[in-house]
Design a protein around this motif. Structure first.
Motif, PDB file in Angstrom:
ATOM      1  N   LYS A  88      16.555  81.579  54.204  1.00  0.00           N
ATOM      2  CA  LYS A  88      16.282  80.410  53.425  1.00  0.00           C
ATOM      3  C   LYS A  88      15.576  78.781  54.485  1.00  0.00           C
ATOM      4  O   LYS A  88      15.053  78.346  53.617  1.00  0.00           O
ATOM      5  N   SER A  89      15.955  79.371  55.851  1.00  0.00           N
ATOM      6  CA  SER A  89      15.531  78.897  56.653  1.00  0.00           C
ATOM      7  C   SER A  89      15.041  78.642  57.741  1.00  0.00           C
ATOM      8  O   SER A  89      14.276  77.556  57.951  1.00  0.00           O
ATOM      9  N   ILE A  90      13.999  79.514  57.211  1.00  0.00           N
ATOM     10  CA  ILE A  90      13.002  79.900  58.597  1.00  0.00           C
ATOM     11  C   ILE A  90      12.181  79.368  58.236  1.00  0.00           C
ATOM     12  O   ILE A  90      10.825  78.416  59.295  1.00  0.00           O
ATOM     13  N   GLY A  91      11.473  78.696  56.889  1.00  0.00           N
ATOM     14  CA  GLY A  91      10.470  77.893  56.260  1.00  0.00           C
ATOM     15  C   GLY A  91      10.439  76.471  57.093  1.00  0.00           C
ATOM     16  O   GLY A  91       9.527  76.437  57.378  1.00  0.00           O
ATOM     17  N   ASP A  92      11.726  75.990  57.237  1.00  0.00           N
ATOM     18  CA  ASP A  92      12.041  74.797  57.494  1.00  0.00           C
ATOM     19  C   ASP A  92      12.112  74.689  59.342  1.00  0.00           C
ATOM     20  O   ASP A  92      11.380  73.672  59.890  1.00  0.00           O
ATOM     21  N   LEU A  93      12.292  75.838  59.599  1.00  0.00           N
ATOM     22  CA  LEU A  93      12.636  76.171  60.968  1.00  0.00           C
ATOM     23  C   LEU A  93      10.725  76.013  62.090  1.00  0.00           C
ATOM     24  O   LEU A  93      10.765  74.991  62.497  1.00  0.00           O
ATOM     25  N   ALA A 107      17.874  72.412  53.366  1.00  0.00           N
ATOM     26  CA  ALA A 107      18.219  74.339  54.363  1.00  0.00           C
ATOM     27  C   ALA A 107      18.666  73.296  55.546  1.00  0.00           C
ATOM     28  O   ALA A 107      19.129  72.204  55.899  1.00  0.00           O
ATOM     29  N   ASP A 108      19.970  74.325  55.767  1.00  0.00           N
ATOM     30  CA  ASP A 108      20.493  74.473  56.880  1.00  0.00           C
ATOM     31  C   ASP A 108      20.490  74.306  58.369  1.00  0.00           C
ATOM     32  O   ASP A 108      19.737  75.275  58.125  1.00  0.00           O
ATOM     33  N   ARG A 109      20.433  73.207  59.068  1.00  0.00           N
ATOM     34  CA  ARG A 109      19.792  72.894  60.628  1.00  0.00           C
ATOM     35  C   ARG A 109      20.392  73.379  61.687  1.00  0.00           C
ATOM     36  O   ARG A 109      19.922  73.046  62.949  1.00  0.00           O
ATOM     37  N   LYS A 110      21.644  73.765  61.343  1.00  0.00           N
ATOM     38  CA  LYS A 110      22.717  73.699  62.806  1.00  0.00           C
ATOM     39  C   LYS A 110      22.090  74.695  63.645  1.00  0.00           C
ATOM     40  O   LYS A 110      22.155  74.376  64.206  1.00  0.00           O
ATOM     41  N   ALA A 167       9.965  86.640  50.206  1.00  0.00           N
ATOM     42  CA  ALA A 167      10.157  85.440  49.147  1.00  0.00           C
ATOM     43  C   ALA A 167      10.921  84.391  49.555  1.00  0.00           C
ATOM     44  O   ALA A 167       9.900  83.026  49.277  1.00  0.00           O
ATOM     45  N   SER A 168      11.767  84.922  50.052  1.00  0.00           N
ATOM     46  CA  SER A 168      12.625  83.502  50.036  1.00  0.00           C
ATOM     47  C   SER A 168      12.798  82.963  51.438  1.00  0.00           C
ATOM     48  O   SER A 168      13.266  82.012  51.924  1.00  0.00           O
ATOM     49  N   ILE A 169      12.167  83.726  52.646  1.00  0.00           N
ATOM     50  CA  ILE A 169      12.121  83.031  53.537  1.00  0.00           C
ATOM     51  C   ILE A 169      10.585  82.337  53.569  1.00  0.00           C
ATOM     52  O   ILE A 169      10.894  81.110  54.112  1.00  0.00           O
ATOM     53  N   ALA A 170       9.239  82.596  52.462  1.00  0.00           N
ATOM     54  CA  ALA A 170       8.315  82.065  52.098  1.00  0.00           C
ATOM     55  C   ALA A 170       8.297  80.471  51.954  1.00  0.00           C
ATOM     56  O   ALA A 170       8.018  79.111  51.784  1.00  0.00           O
ATOM     57  N   THR A 171       9.297  80.827  50.978  1.00  0.00           N
ATOM     58  CA  THR A 171       9.576  79.619  50.010  1.00  0.00           C
ATOM     59  C   THR A 171      11.248  78.668  50.548  1.00  0.00           C
ATOM     60  O   THR A 171      10.981  77.741  49.730  1.00  0.00           O
ATOM     61  N   GLY A 172      11.203  79.361  50.742  1.00  0.00           N
ATOM     62  CA  GLY A 172      13.058  78.677  51.395  1.00  0.00           C
ATOM     63  C   GLY A 172      14.204  78.248  50.754  1.00  0.00           C
ATOM     64  O   GLY A 172      15.256  77.661  50.311  1.00  0.00           O
ATOM     65  N   SER A 173      14.407  79.203  49.624  1.00  0.00           N
ATOM     66  CA  SER A 173      14.728  79.394  48.122  1.00  0.00           C
ATOM     67  C   SER A 173      15.052  80.964  47.559  1.00  0.00           C
ATOM     68  O   SER A 173      14.702  81.617  47.974  1.00  0.00           O
ATOM     69  N   ASP A 174      15.969  81.055  46.985  1.00  0.00           N
ATOM     70  CA  ASP A 174      16.433  82.675  46.534  1.00  0.00           C
ATOM     71  C   ASP A 174      15.803  82.981  45.058  1.00  0.00           C
ATOM     72  O   ASP A 174      15.173  82.161  44.718  1.00  0.00           O
ATOM     73  N   PRO A 175      15.483  84.247  45.132  1.00  0.00           N
ATOM     74  CA  PRO A 175      14.977  84.636  44.040  1.00  0.00           C
ATOM     75  C   PRO A 175      15.864  84.011  42.039  1.00  0.00           C
ATOM     76  O   PRO A 175      14.658  83.971  41.691  1.00  0.00           O
ATOM     77  N   SER A 176      16.523  83.538  42.343  1.00  0.00           N
ATOM     78  CA  SER A 176      16.673  82.568  41.249  1.00  0.00           C
ATOM     79  C   SER A 176      15.888  81.293  41.328  1.00  0.00           C
ATOM     80  O   SER A 176      15.826  80.693  39.349  1.00  0.00           O
TER      81      SER A 176
END
Length: 544
Positions: A88-93, A107-110, A167-176
């Motif tokens: 989920k953090s790749i999009g924000d990366l 998003a976890d940016r560590k 889809a999780s990578i693209a949207t930064g969210s999980d399927p829920s």
């Protein structure tokens, strides 16, 4: 006064007693819900798409999926010591490196590199390799000769397949939240299967492509390409957004089996026309694969690899798909230099996004085997194609390109659960009166009931007591699991437009100028000569 006080005291005791009774009821309800949703924090449930019962592993499974971040010191800066990153953090990366909008504020940016606030990437290239894991990275020596950092890719929720992960990578969210729970799910309403990204089965969240496209008013260039329609769609602009703004510079290219050609998912455009199967065959014949390649006959391709020779029959679906995908990557790179309008877009100050999803390597392995000459030569071709794409884009953007490579394991966590046939057969015994066996087997570990009214807590409790898997029944518990969505039609997103950027720069430089002026003012006051530079203490000679 005493009787009044006694009555008040009695009423107080009764009120307190009623409060305890209500608290007991609430506590019992909480315990019931908790029992039905044991471990639900790891389970992604989206109403109307997820199964009525969802089975998953009780412990998180870390597969061999990983992320490779290529170094470009002028842009990425320094890397820290973190060894993993959530998908989920790749999009924000990507947004962090190109200076784009925030996708997920939580998003976890560590694990992000430090970056450079004054030198952002002009373009980002995201490469997805489906069906290759960490133990196979020696198959791509040219790619891993490029300096970079490896991070384990963590799954944010279960169960997931490749499409829901993308889809999780693209949207930064999980399927829920985004709603792409699988590449296909079963509709209890229409009694039919639903394929992700088709017939309105679209994400309910914006992607990093959507956010950048809107914030730049469509001036950014985005290109997503894959042989697979769903993979190309995952990193293309949202179909609703693009249909409302056909002038936006967004392209998503995939192979259409019905017409046997590559086409733009958003329809024909002046910049891209469809590529027929015959055109692909001609390109395969003219393109150099390996140290030497030749089309022996219309459907037979012979390639000399580094250590082995391999022959591919192009009338085989998997063989054709792989070479078509490699040809597509080459064509898309050439489009940037040969198309004058597209080339102009690479020269502006707005960042661009490119995503190539390799979906066909898995098919080569399934047909020929991992130890075959065909699989070895296919990896050599893939390695050369990826490095060529990286170098070409890096030159086009004058060394201001950021690159990430995502490797998705052959076996996702959902594949591991499906291989547990013993648990699958046992689970069926508890629901066999309410489900169809074919549907049960096809969509397991999602279990869809014919009649949702037949599902109750007792079934879930019995399954939990007898199965080694985690049993979740969110539809029984009636808990709102879908989190806050950054829906395309909502205005609650962490998005920014050009006016926000202007305001940021105005405040930034005004603060810098004000700070410098304040420094010199204070410095002048402390260094002035009070005898000659001030009115209060100046020496005067007055005539009397």
């Amino acid at each position: 006064m005493w009787p009044t006080f006694a009555n008040s005291h009695t009423r107080l005791n009764k009120t307190f007693l009623y409060f305890l009774i209500e608290m007991k009821s609430i506590l019992l309800l909480f315990i019931s819900v908790t029992a039905l949703c044991w471990g639900i924090e790891n389970v992604a449930y989206f109403p109307g798409r997820s199964g009525d019962i969802i089975l998953s592993n009780k412990e998180k499974l870390q597969d061999e999926s990983f992320l490779y971040l290529l170094k470009n010191e002028e842009i990425t800066g320094e890397y820290n010591n973190e060894k993993e990153m959530e998908e989920k953090s790749i999009g924000d990366l990507i947004g962090h490196l190109i200076g784009g909008p925030i996708l997920n504020s939580k998003a976890d940016r560590k694990s992000f590199p430090t970056g450079n606030i004054f030198n952002k990437a002009s373009a980002n290239l995201l490469l997805i390799i489906n069906g290759m894991e960490k133990s196979q990275k020696n198959q791509l020596p040219l790619l891993f000769q490029k300096s970079g950092k490896e991070l384990n890719l963590l799954r944010s929720s279960f169960p997931q397949d490749s499409i829901s992960t993308l889809a999780s990578i693209a949207t930064g969210s999980d399927p829920s939240v985004h709603g792409i729970v699988s590449e296909e799910w079963y509709s209890s309403v229409s009694k039919s299967p639903i394929s992700a990204y088709r017939s309105g089965a679209l994400p309910q969240s914006s992607s990093f492509v959507d956010n950048l496209s809107r914030s730049s008013s469509g001036k950014s260039l985005s290109l997503s390409a894959s042989f697979d329609f769903q993979m190309a769609s995952a990193f293309g602009a949202h179909q609703v957004l693009q249909s409302a703004n056909p002038h936006f510079n967004n392209y998503a290219i995939s192979y259409n089996e019905k017409i046997q050609s590559f086409e733009n998912i958003f329809g024909e455009s002046q910049d891209f026309s469809s590529i027929s199967r015959q055109d692909i065959i001609n390109d395969i014949a003219n393109q150099q694969f390996g140290s030497k390649s030749s089309l022996v006959s219309r459907n037979t391709l012979s390639i000399k690899g580094k250590s082995q020779n391999a022959v591919f029959q192009l009338d085989n679906k998997e063989n054709f798909a792989f070479f078509a995908e490699m040809t597509l990557i080459n064509k898309m790179i050439n489009l940037l230099t040969q198309n004058s309008r597209i080339n102009q877009l690479t020269m502006d100050e707005i960042p661009d996004l490119f995503t190539f999803c390799v979906s066909t390597l898995k098919g080569i392995e399934n047909v020929h085997g991992r130890q075959s000459a065909q699989y070895e030569v296919a990896n050599e071709i893939l390695d050369a194609s990826l490095v060529s794409a990286i170098d070409s884009l890096n030159n086009a953007y004058k060394n201001k390109l950021s690159v990430q490579v995502v490797f998705l394991s052959n076996e996702s966590p959902i594949d591991v659960i499906r291989q547990d046939t013993e648990s699958q057969d046992l689970a069926f015994k508890f629901v066999e009166q309410e489900v169809d066996r074919k549907i049960f087997t096809k969509y397991f570990p999602h279990i869809f009931f014919w009649n949702k009214n037949k599902l109750n807590g007792q079934i879930c409790q019995k399954m939990q007591e007898n199965l080694s898997l985690q049993v979740s029944c969110p539809s029984v518990a009636s808990v709102p699991f879908a989190g806050r969505s950054n829906n395309l039609m909502a205005n609650e997103t962490d998005e920014y437009d050009s006016s926000d950027a202007e305001l940021f720069h105005t405040l930034l430089w005004f603060s810098i100028v004000l700070g410098v002026a304040l420094f010199f003012a204070v410095y002048s006051i402390f260094t002035m000569d009070i005898g000659s530079d001030t009115l209060l203490f100046r020496a005067t000679s007055t005539k009397r």
